[in-house]
Scaffold this active site. Structure first.
Site, PDB file in Angstrom:
ATOM      1  N   ASN A 113       5.946   7.314  60.272  1.00  0.00           N
ATOM      2  CA  ASN A 113       5.662   6.732  58.624  1.00  0.00           C
ATOM      3  C   ASN A 113       6.010   8.104  57.249  1.00  0.00           C
ATOM      4  O   ASN A 113       6.202   9.459  57.955  1.00  0.00           O
ATOM      5  CB  ASN A 113       4.310   6.046  58.394  1.00  0.00           C
ATOM      6  CG  ASN A 113       4.722   5.592  56.830  1.00  0.00           C
ATOM      7  OD1 ASN A 113       4.772   4.567  56.402  1.00  0.00           O
ATOM      8  ND2 ASN A 113       3.017   5.702  55.783  1.00  0.00           N
ATOM      9  N   HIS A 147       5.833   8.902  54.076  1.00  0.00           N
ATOM     10  CA  HIS A 147       4.515   8.550  52.944  1.00  0.00           C
ATOM     11  C   HIS A 147       5.467   9.463  51.192  1.00  0.00           C
ATOM     12  O   HIS A 147       5.693  10.604  51.218  1.00  0.00           O
ATOM     13  CB  HIS A 147       3.731   8.921  52.454  1.00  0.00           C
ATOM     14  CG  HIS A 147       2.515   8.480  52.184  1.00  0.00           C
ATOM     15  ND1 HIS A 147       2.502   7.390  51.734  1.00  0.00           N
ATOM     16  CD2 HIS A 147       1.962   9.694  51.037  1.00  0.00           C
ATOM     17  CE1 HIS A 147       1.423   7.419  50.422  1.00  0.00           C
ATOM     18  NE2 HIS A 147       0.943   8.873  50.331  1.00  0.00           N
TER      19      HIS A 147
HETATM   20  C1  GRF Z   1       9.444   4.946  49.294  1.00  0.00           C
HETATM   21  O1  GRF Z   1       9.236   5.631  48.835  1.00  0.00           O
HETATM   22  C2  GRF Z   1       8.607   5.127  51.672  1.00  0.00           C
HETATM   23  O2  GRF Z   1       7.503   6.368  51.303  1.00  0.00           O
HETATM   24  C3  GRF Z   1       7.310   4.068  50.928  1.00  0.00           C
HETATM   25  O3  GRF Z   1       8.234   2.805  50.444  1.00  0.00           O
HETATM   26  C4  GRF Z   1       8.917   3.235  49.458  1.00  0.00           C
HETATM   27  C5  GRF Z   1      10.062   2.344  50.111  1.00  0.00           C
HETATM   28  O4  GRF Z   1      11.146   2.542  49.859  1.00  0.00           O
HETATM   29  N1  GRF Z   1       6.479   3.982  52.472  1.00  0.00           N
HETATM   30  P1  GRF Z   1      12.497   2.025  50.691  1.00  0.00           P
HETATM   31  O5  GRF Z   1      12.257   0.744  50.709  1.00  0.00           O
HETATM   32  O6  GRF Z   1      12.691   3.000  51.460  1.00  0.00           O
HETATM   33  O7  GRF Z   1      14.045   1.953  49.680  1.00  0.00           O
END
Ligand code: GRF
Length: 203
Positions: A104, A106
């Protein structure tokens, strides 16, 4: 060929970074599936535009059965599962079946500003509110908890004078795209080793 499955819930810019890296051969792999938990996620369109099989399982319909449904689809069809802005909780057998093979990304330096309810712009609001001088992003293993798995890699982003949550989010998102591609590439080259909570990179 190393197979990557990507789960998403939203716009999918992290997914796009992986698609681009696969398309330009930076990563020697294929994206076997893109699965979202809602049919409106633009991540689906990103898959369609790149001839990648896409599926969406409505989280409101599947509820607790969502993770099992995803396992049903992905069992034997993916070497790793990448959560790229996936907002439903992954739980149950899929965590065991894909032990140390689900990652994942984050948007903070875990263990800061993470856990239940810490997602999207809220993460950056917490960072600005706290007054940290640096934030960043973390790629970590997914375990039974929320944002609690062992840390694979992190990228630091300085908080600038006058930053608000939006500005910080945009700056960190650029680093997220680098981090997720770097992490997936390491897995595709089988260079990630884990011992308890310690993750090391071979070679
Ligand atoms: C990103 O900031 C990621 O870290 C978090 O959700 C957001 C997703 O952005 N888990 P995207 O859909 O990849 O543009």
């Amino acid at each position: 060929m190393f197979k990557i499955a990507v789960l998403a819930s939203g716009g999918g810019t992290n997914l796009q970074a992986i698609i681009d890296a696969v398309n330009n051969k930076e990563i020697n792999a294929e994206i076997s599936y893109i699965i979202t938990d809602n049919e409106k996620a633009y991540a689906l369109e990103r898959g369609r535009l790149n001839n990648i099989p896409v599926m969406s399982f409505d989280r409101k319909q599947y509820k607790e059965g969502l993770s099992d449904k995803i396992l049903e689809v992905l069992k034997g069809k993916a070497d790793i599962i990448v959560l790229a802005g996936y907002l439903s909780i992954l739980q149950g057998d899929i965590i065991k079946e894909f032990k140390n093979r689900i990652i994942n990304i984050h948007p903070s330096l875990i263990p800061s500003f993470c856990g239940m309810g810490a997602y999207g712009i809220k993460v950056h609001e917490m960072a600005i509110e706290y007054g940290v001088k640096v934030s960043g992003c973390t790629v970590h293993f997914v375990d039974e908890g929320t944002d609690t798995g062992a840390i694979i890699l992190q990228k630091v982003v300085e908080v600038m004078e006058g930053d608000d949550a939006k500005k910080l989010q945009e700056r960190i998102l650029v680093k997220e795209h680098e981090a997720i591609v770097e992490a997936v590439k390491l897995f595709s080259e089988e260079r990630v080793q884990i011992d308890g909570r310690k993750v090391s990179i071979k070679g």
